[in-house]
Design an enzyme around this catalytic site. Sequence first.
Site, PDB file in Angstrom:
ATOM      1  N   LYS A  32       0.803  -1.238   0.000  1.00 21.82           N
ATOM      2  CA  LYS A  32       0.000   0.000   0.000  1.00 21.82           C
ATOM      3  C   LYS A  32       0.828   1.277   0.000  1.00 21.82           C
ATOM      4  O   LYS A  32       0.286   2.374  -0.013  1.00 21.82           O
ATOM      5  CB  LYS A  32      -0.919   0.000   1.233  1.00 21.82           C
ATOM      6  CG  LYS A  32      -1.983  -1.077   1.185  1.00 21.82           C
ATOM      7  CD  LYS A  32      -2.949  -0.946   2.357  1.00 21.82           C
ATOM      8  CE  LYS A  32      -2.283  -1.341   3.664  1.00 21.82           C
ATOM      9  NZ  LYS A  32      -3.167  -1.193   4.838  1.00 21.82           N
ATOM     10  N   CYS A  56       8.811  16.400   6.185  1.00 19.98           N
ATOM     11  CA  CYS A  56       9.287  17.776   6.344  1.00 19.98           C
ATOM     12  C   CYS A  56       8.852  18.359   7.690  1.00 19.98           C
ATOM     13  O   CYS A  56       7.794  17.993   8.227  1.00 19.98           O
ATOM     14  CB  CYS A  56       8.746  18.648   5.218  1.00 19.98           C
ATOM     15  SG  CYS A  56       9.646  18.421   3.678  1.00 19.98           S
ATOM     16  N   HIS A 177      16.237   9.924   4.394  1.00 21.58           N
ATOM     17  CA  HIS A 177      15.873   9.113   5.561  1.00 21.58           C
ATOM     18  C   HIS A 177      16.578   7.769   5.495  1.00 21.58           C
ATOM     19  O   HIS A 177      17.093   7.369   4.455  1.00 21.58           O
ATOM     20  CB  HIS A 177      14.350   8.895   5.620  1.00 21.58           C
ATOM     21  CG  HIS A 177      13.830   7.993   4.545  1.00 21.58           C
ATOM     22  ND1 HIS A 177      13.704   8.384   3.222  1.00 21.58           N
ATOM     23  CD2 HIS A 177      13.415   6.704   4.583  1.00 21.58           C
ATOM     24  CE1 HIS A 177      13.226   7.381   2.508  1.00 21.58           C
ATOM     25  NE2 HIS A 177      13.040   6.341   3.301  1.00 21.58           N
ATOM     26  N   HIS A 246      38.911  -3.815  17.244  1.00 19.94           N
ATOM     27  CA  HIS A 246      37.910  -4.879  17.181  1.00 19.94           C
ATOM     28  C   HIS A 246      36.624  -4.469  17.910  1.00 19.94           C
ATOM     29  O   HIS A 246      36.663  -4.008  19.044  1.00 19.94           O
ATOM     30  CB  HIS A 246      38.460  -6.171  17.795  1.00 19.94           C
ATOM     31  CG  HIS A 246      37.523  -7.316  17.618  1.00 19.94           C
ATOM     32  ND1 HIS A 246      37.350  -7.942  16.401  1.00 19.94           N
ATOM     33  CD2 HIS A 246      36.665  -7.923  18.481  1.00 19.94           C
ATOM     34  CE1 HIS A 246      36.446  -8.890  16.528  1.00 19.94           C
ATOM     35  NE2 HIS A 246      36.006  -8.897  17.776  1.00 19.94           N
TER      36      HIS A 246
END
Lengths: 345, 345
Positions: A32, A56, A177, A246
């Site tokens: 959707k 926004c 994003h 590491h």
Amino acid sequence: MSSQSQNTGRRPELRHDPVANRWVIFSPARAKRPTDFKSKSPQNSNPGDNSSCPFCIGNEHECAPEIFRVPSDPNWKLRVIENLYPALSRNIEGPCEEKEDMGVPARAIAGFGFHDVVIENPVHSVHLCDMEARDIGQVLLAYKKRIQQIASVESIKYVQVFKNHGASAGASMSHSHSQLLALPIIPSAVSARFEGMNEYFKKTGKCSLCEVQAKELLIDESTHFISIVPFAATYPFEMWIIPRAHSSHFHEFDCDKMVELGGLLKLMLRKMSLQLNNPPFNFMIQTSPLQVKESELSYAHWFLQIVPQLSGAGGFEMGSGCYINPVFPEDAAKVLREVNLPVAG
Amino acid sequence: MSSQSQNTGRRPELRHDPVANRWVIFSPARAKRPTDFKSKSPQNSNPGDNSSCPFCIGNEHECAPEIFRVPSDPNWKLRVIENLYPALSRNIEGPCEEKEDMGVPARAIAGFGFHDVVIENPVHSVHLCDMEARDIGQVLLAYKKRIQQIASVESIKYVQVFKNHGASAGASMSHSHSQLLALPIIPSAVSARFEGMNEYFKKTGKCSLCEVQAKELLIDESTHFISIVPFAATYPFEMWIIPRAHSSHFHEFDCDKMVELGGLLKLMLRKMSLQLNNPPFNFMIQTSPLQVKESELSYAHWFLQIVPQLSGAGGFEMGSGCYINPVFPEDAAKVLREVNLPVAG
């Protein structure tokens, strides 16, 4: 396609294919999703048109619920929100029980998980690589904080952090994003990576990523990180940013090194953009499963993988899992190493 | 991109990534491929324009060497030829020795292998799904014959048969064709499939694909084959055609059942085309490694996998190897089952 309307009422589910030997997420909600891309080219979207963009600043009411924002006031610089079209559901009650289904002896579990969005900037036209290193560092810290929150949920086994930039790289929104998808299973590529790293450790007594030093594959380096094209890069111009020391889990890495990582990430994205004509791209944080302790993972080392989308996969790759890369890694590294860009602050 | 010109003199190579735990083919020749697609949409190519197509009858001299044709006279119905831009080279002398390279302790071997093209029809505008079942059967027999020839080369471990239809499915030529890529390694998806099938067999005492019977997943069936949407389909509307009787190697399957398989393949392609608006697609023959005997493989069962290209992979899939499918397999099977098409002869 009539099947999609039939699907809309159903809950997500994870099914394990005994033949392909991997888990698949079935998620009717994903069908959707709207898209704000007019075509498959990221250049064709209108980066100035933010009137209808829910990401926004000022349009927060159009989004799914917020998880946190930084800073925590109306003038936010980044927000972490729920995905309005989540692949997995955080609202499935009870534990993830396995069930036999469909008359075939295969496993299925409820599609429990978290699917979050990190809105990297309040302004529609600002992409991640345009941001300052310290603001990219804030985005990386937001990933870390959100994984730490999710790590307390016992049934979550792995969190995949990823960014899709450009429609052909899988993005449905052009506003900058990235996403986190927290899974109740360990996905197949992560298991394969762990087996590979563990086998290397057993053979050599060393971690495969602590070892990387080859000059020919180096793109750049900073105090605590190096960036390379890996020796057997799956994709042309694929880049890895690896912490020198590491470290098995990204979300347990030092907060005070995230700005440095942000600076190197910015540099890699700008080099890629300049040398490869601003391609669509993905990046992924390749980390370790949540329920395994750092002290038990002398062979596992997290890294950030950047992949420009230069070629699609065909039947050969889909069928075999083997990729064809037309560019030798040492040549790709040379091309990327030799772009001169200042390390931005 | 200056790197590509630097690459052209180099030989192909296979490298094993100890971290991702898989082999990658490095093949500079692949960067030089032309394409006859004007855009990424297969509909935009001009199917009538065969003047410059090397795969058309009469243009044989523009192709790489022929391996065989059927029938063996100027009026051929199909040809098997070498790929002019092979991912692997059949001309690398000597055995596939492993070497340590680049100062990193990772494996690399010479890129020895065979990469062939099956031109499925002499006429440019005729696609596989337009052909009669008996002619599709001839294409399947050509795969079988070519694998049998390759099987005599001891260093070849696996042959991937695949078809890319449409530019966005990876095809570079619009003339109907498929490919065989014979590899000196067993690719990762094949190893994973073998582990999965073997694990299933150990648990249940049965072959995972001899077992498939679920009515809800069935699309169609014929005397010796069934076609289903698999229980945990990786891709929306993915289809598998499975021989009913246990059989581990496609190239050892009965010649006299190939026309029947061709008929069912044609039916699946036509159903897909009708219900999904003629999408780009891939199909792959998922078979067993060459150097393992049929009698040792009570758990391995070959099948033909068809995947319409309806959605691309993003960073999540690339990073985790886990796919999100918006369509439940039982819904996809219903949509495909309920198209009424005659089984074409």
